[in-house]
Write a protein that holds these residues in place. Structure first.
Motif, mmCIF file in Angstrom:
data_model
loop_
_atom_site.group_PDB
_atom_site.id
_atom_site.type_symbol
_atom_site.label_atom_id
_atom_site.label_comp_id
_atom_site.label_asym_id
_atom_site.label_seq_id
_atom_site.Cartn_x
_atom_site.Cartn_y
_atom_site.Cartn_z
ATOM 1 N N THR A 74 0.821 -1.217 0.000
ATOM 2 C CA THR A 74 0.000 0.000 0.000
ATOM 3 C C THR A 74 0.853 1.265 0.000
ATOM 4 N N PHE A 75 2.156 1.127 -0.217
ATOM 5 C CA PHE A 75 3.047 2.281 -0.125
ATOM 6 C C PHE A 75 2.646 3.359 -1.138
ATOM 7 N N ARG A 76 2.862 4.600 -0.775
ATOM 8 C CA ARG A 76 2.610 5.735 -1.656
ATOM 9 C C ARG A 76 3.808 6.664 -1.544
ATOM 10 N N THR A 77 4.484 6.879 -2.647
ATOM 11 C CA THR A 77 5.713 7.661 -2.596
ATOM 12 C C THR A 77 5.730 8.696 -3.710
ATOM 13 N N VAL A 78 6.601 9.657 -3.586
ATOM 14 C CA VAL A 78 6.774 10.694 -4.598
ATOM 15 C C VAL A 78 8.253 10.779 -4.930
ATOM 16 N N GLY A 79 8.558 11.453 -6.029
ATOM 17 C CA GLY A 79 9.948 11.654 -6.387
ATOM 18 C C GLY A 79 10.229 11.299 -7.826
ATOM 19 N N LYS A 80 11.509 11.231 -8.146
ATOM 20 C CA LYS A 80 11.953 10.874 -9.482
ATOM 21 C C LYS A 80 11.786 9.369 -9.693
ATOM 22 N N ARG A 81 11.933 8.978 -10.975
ATOM 23 C CA ARG A 81 11.736 7.573 -11.308
ATOM 24 C C ARG A 81 12.635 6.646 -10.490
ATOM 25 N N ARG A 82 13.875 7.026 -10.283
ATOM 26 C CA ARG A 82 14.787 6.125 -9.569
ATOM 27 C C ARG A 82 14.350 5.926 -8.131
ATOM 28 N N ASP A 83 13.848 6.976 -7.484
ATOM 29 C CA ASP A 83 13.339 6.835 -6.124
ATOM 30 C C ASP A 83 12.127 5.906 -6.100
ATOM 31 N N LEU A 84 11.245 6.071 -7.080
ATOM 32 C CA LEU A 84 10.061 5.217 -7.159
ATOM 33 C C LEU A 84 10.458 3.767 -7.403
ATOM 34 N N LEU A 85 11.417 3.567 -8.299
ATOM 35 C CA LEU A 85 11.856 2.203 -8.618
ATOM 36 C C LEU A 85 12.513 1.551 -7.414
ATOM 37 N N ARG A 86 13.329 2.301 -6.707
ATOM 38 C CA ARG A 86 14.018 1.760 -5.540
ATOM 39 C C ARG A 86 13.008 1.256 -4.502
ATOM 40 N N PHE A 87 11.971 2.043 -4.251
ATOM 41 C CA PHE A 87 10.984 1.668 -3.248
ATOM 42 C C PHE A 87 10.125 0.509 -3.739
ATOM 43 N N ALA A 88 9.733 0.537 -5.023
ATOM 44 C CA ALA A 88 8.904 -0.538 -5.573
ATOM 45 C C ALA A 88 9.655 -1.866 -5.541
ATOM 46 N N LEU A 89 10.942 -1.850 -5.879
ATOM 47 C CA LEU A 89 11.739 -3.081 -5.833
ATOM 48 C C LEU A 89 11.835 -3.619 -4.416
ATOM 49 N N SER A 90 12.013 -2.729 -3.467
ATOM 50 C CA SER A 90 12.103 -3.155 -2.075
ATOM 51 C C SER A 90 10.813 -3.817 -1.618
ATOM 52 N N GLU A 91 9.677 -3.222 -1.977
ATOM 53 C CA GLU A 91 8.387 -3.792 -1.576
ATOM 54 C C GLU A 91 8.107 -5.115 -2.291
ATOM 55 N N LEU A 92 8.427 -5.185 -3.570
ATOM 56 C CA LEU A 92 8.190 -6.431 -4.303
ATOM 57 C C LEU A 92 9.076 -7.542 -3.759
ATOM 58 N N HIS A 93 10.298 -7.226 -3.399
ATOM 59 C CA HIS A 93 11.197 -8.223 -2.812
ATOM 60 C C HIS A 93 10.630 -8.743 -1.499
ATOM 61 N N ARG A 94 10.035 -7.866 -0.720
ATOM 62 C CA ARG A 94 9.449 -8.264 0.563
ATOM 63 C C ARG A 94 8.269 -9.224 0.369
ATOM 64 N N LEU A 95 7.524 -9.050 -0.727
ATOM 65 C CA LEU A 95 6.309 -9.835 -0.954
ATOM 66 C C LEU A 95 6.519 -11.012 -1.898
ATOM 67 N N ALA A 96 7.721 -11.167 -2.438
ATOM 68 C CA ALA A 96 7.961 -12.145 -3.499
ATOM 69 C C ALA A 96 7.818 -13.581 -3.001
ATOM 70 N N PRO A 97 7.395 -14.492 -3.909
ATOM 71 C CA PRO A 97 7.295 -15.911 -3.530
ATOM 72 C C PRO A 97 8.638 -16.516 -3.136
ATOM 73 N N LYS A 98 9.706 -16.147 -3.866
ATOM 74 C CA LYS A 98 11.029 -16.700 -3.592
ATOM 75 C C LYS A 98 12.062 -15.578 -3.616
ATOM 76 N N PRO A 99 12.116 -14.767 -2.583
ATOM 77 C CA PRO A 99 13.054 -13.635 -2.597
ATOM 78 C C PRO A 99 14.508 -14.099 -2.597
ATOM 79 N N VAL A 100 15.313 -13.463 -3.417
ATOM 80 C CA VAL A 100 16.756 -13.708 -3.455
ATOM 81 C C VAL A 100 17.461 -12.375 -3.279
#
Length: 655
Positions: free
Chosen positions: A457-483
């Protein structure tokens, strides 16, 4: 159209949802009453948008969203309640105003053809525009008695500029001879003539004058053998007089650009991807011509530093829209949503045709219209899966108007990341078609895939790299097989650098050119450090390194955001033998001294002069002054140095 009002209310829990059967007719009074209430108002119908806007006047701000063709008119319309909630939630996200670029045209048009068809086009436009017709390699063309516009001969060698300011370089240019009788007879031709105009109508039937010519405003092109196409081009040209505003699609911050340093090229992603050549090198950064830019957005999607950012809408607003859609969809009880990204001119008619004459979109397919599909970056795709998307599809033309390399790279990176995190199946792909039935067939062919169990449910603002960094972190947390680490395709904007420490001399040239501070030094100690989270894989360090010991390593290390700077190489400092100040790298100073001692006339073996090499700059000057060191003493006799006159003298003899 069947409405699952209960599902819509679950998805839009903070809204007052009302349903009607004939809101634009017998129940219009209900709309008038709601315009007087406080708060934003959304009408889930676009068929009578002009009527509702007129009724609302200035008393209320009304948003509109189409849930009929996109959801209700479908064989699965009864199950489309969650999708309707998603579409309504997306309409509530307000995009900011975007800047405009003013273009002006005085109606000066050059019609470029090869036969009488170009002259006929000139006749049709002569009452509306300032016409000049130029014929390429004309045959025996009957000359009009008194043409209302100039007719000349010529071949366009080069074309540049934009609507309102085209500049053409013409070869074989010639005016018709006044004594032309039954057909045109031209005067002797000239090359390299420059012509300027506001509009170009190309009826030559030859190759287009511009790359991605469909995207060049003011450049109209038609096959002279296709009368319908030629007439459409003529009608379009007739209206191109006056002042026009176009969006300024790209906001550019030169200070963030990683294109070049010290005349060495680093990142050139935007230059490679721009279909209209609107981007050019400009020193250490690039320049974007807003008048030429057609808004494909590939430069912004690929820019690793955020120097180029899309404005229609900004990346964070686009991600907010995706978030609102998917959260509402899941809250309304939907599962396994497929996000379908499409543009208005191509995608919307396909969806409308499928709804009106076919089975409509599947209930789990949520369409999202964007200005250009190629503007969508990796942060939007990764964020969508973190928010609970099961699949992501880009709807493209069967015959694209420009190269799609940027989007292809985005899809490849997204697929690599998702597969690496354990998301099975084909999650991200493109649907390339101009046929609504083919689109439906491919949508139905998407494997039923599971989304993350608990959407972020995260909501963030900023440049694309900031958005990507946060989205990757959240997806890694929720992933079926995080590496921890996933290798990425070459050219990815995320990664590390590999340094051959045996060849590195710690000259720190790489540190001086790194635009993001990913490579760092320590003013007190000879050391090279690396912060992977800041690296954008621009390649400037690789280009600058004199020993060529640096290589790029595209990857995602999900630990990088929390990791301290990594020491790549560290050595013992060289201490001045006179004052003890650290002034360099000990191994380098020792190597220099060993190479010079006894092998250079200034440093005979065993001579005290060699001590100066082991001193800091200040002490070296002091010692040389105290010893009255003459750097020219003992210089071997050589031929006098050559001067400018020596180099020019052979040229003088030739002349």
């Amino acid at each position: 159209m069947r409405l699952d009002v209960a599902a819509i209310k679950r998805g839009c829990g903070n809204c007052d949802i009302k349903s009607f059967r004939h809101l634009c007719g017998a129940e219009l009074d209900h709309f008038r009453a709601d315009t007087k209430a406080e708060g934003p108002l959304t009408v889930a119908c676009t068929y009578q948008q002009s009527l509702f806007a007129e009724e609302a006047g200035d008393s209320a701000t009304v948003a509109f969203v189409n849930i009929r063709e996109t959801a209700g008119w479908s064989t699965e319309g009864a199950q489309a309640g969650p999708k309707m909630a998603a579409l309504l939630a997306a309409s509530a996200v307000q995009a900011p105003d975007y800047p405009l670029v003013a273009l002006a045209s005085d109606g000066v048009i050059l019609i470029y053809g090869r036969d009488a068809a170009a002259i006929e086009a000139g006749r049709l436009l002569a009452d509306h525009l300032d016409v000049t017709v130029m014929l390429r390699e004309p045959g025996e063309i009957i000359s009009p008695l008194a043409p209302p516009f100039p007719v000349v001969k010529g071949t366009i060698r080069n074309a540049r500029g934009h609507f309102g300011a085209f500049e053409l370089t013409i070869d074989d240019y010639a005016r018709p001879h006044p004594s032309s009788r039954d057909h045109y007879v031209f005067e002797p031709p000239r090359n390299g003539v420059t012509s300027r105009c506001d509009i170009v109508l190309d009826l030559s039937g030859e190759r287009p004058l511009f790359p991605a010519h469909d995207l060049r405003d003011g450049y109209l092109r038609a096959d002279p053998k296709d009368l319908g196409a030629m007439l459409r081009a003529i009608l379009s040209a007739r209206d191109l007089v006056g002042r026009f505003d176009k969006p300024k699609y790209i906001e550019f911050t030169p200070d963030l650009c990683a294109h070049s340093r010290s005349n060495l090229t680093g990142c050139h992603r935007c230059l490679d991807l721009c279909p209209t050549n609107a981007i050019t090198p400009a020193g250490n950064h690039v320049a974007i011509d807003a008048e030429i830019c057609a808004g494909c957005g590939q430069c912004a999607a690929a820019c690793p530093t955020g120097a180029a950012s899309y404005a229609l809408p900004p990346a964070d607003i686009q991600l907010h829209t995706i978030r609102a859609m998917l959260l509402a969809y899941h809250q309304a009880g939907g599962s396994s949503p497929v996000l379908l990204l499409h543009d208005g001119p191509h995608g919307t008619p396909l969806i409308d045709a499928l709804a009106r004459h076919g089975d409509g979109l599947p209930a789990e397919v949520i369409p999202l219209a964007v200005n250009e599909v190629t503007q969508v970056g990796l942060e939007a795709v990764i964020g969508a899966f973190a928010y609970g998307a099961a699949a992501f599809r880009f709807l493209l033309r069967g015959k694209p108007r420009h190269d799609l390399t940027g989007l292809t790279r985005t899809i490849d990176m997204a697929e690599t990341i998702l597969a690496g995190l354990g998301f099975e199946g084909r999650r991200v792909a493109a649907i390339e078609t101009d046929d609504p039935e083919s689109m439906l067939e491919q949508l139905r062919g998407i494997e039923r895939l599971a989304a993350v169990k608990t959407p972020a449910t995260f909501r963030t603002v900023g440049k694309r790299r900031d958005l990507l960094r946060f989205a990757l972190s959240e997806l890694h947390r929720l992933a079926p097989k995080p590496v921890d680490v996933i290798a990425l395709p070459q050219g990815s904007p995320i990664g590390a650098v590999s340094v051959d420490t045996g060849g590195c001399t710690l000259c720190l040239s790489c540190v001086s050119v790194c635009p993001t501070g990913a490579l760092r030094d320590d003013p007190e100690h000879p050391v090279l450090k690396f912060v992977e989270d800041a690296c954008v894989q621009c390649g400037l360090c690789q280009s600058t390194c004199p020993e060529k010991v640096i290589t790029l390593k595209p990857q995602i290390d999900f630990r990088a955001g929390r990791a301290p700077a990594t020491v790549l190489k560290e050595e013992e400092p060289a201490l001045c033998i006179r004052c003890g100040t650290a002034f360099g790298v000990k191994s380098t100073i020792d190597r220099i001294a060993a190479k010079l001692e006894g092998r250079h006339w200034m440093y005979p073996a065993g001579d005290k002069r060699l001590d100066a090499i082991r001193m800091c700059a200040d002490c070296r000057v002091i010692v040389m002054s105290e010893q009255q060191f003459d750097p020219f003493a003992g210089v071997p006799e050589r031929a006098p140095p050559r001067t400018t006159e020596d180099y020019l003298r052979p040229l003088d003899r030739k002349t």
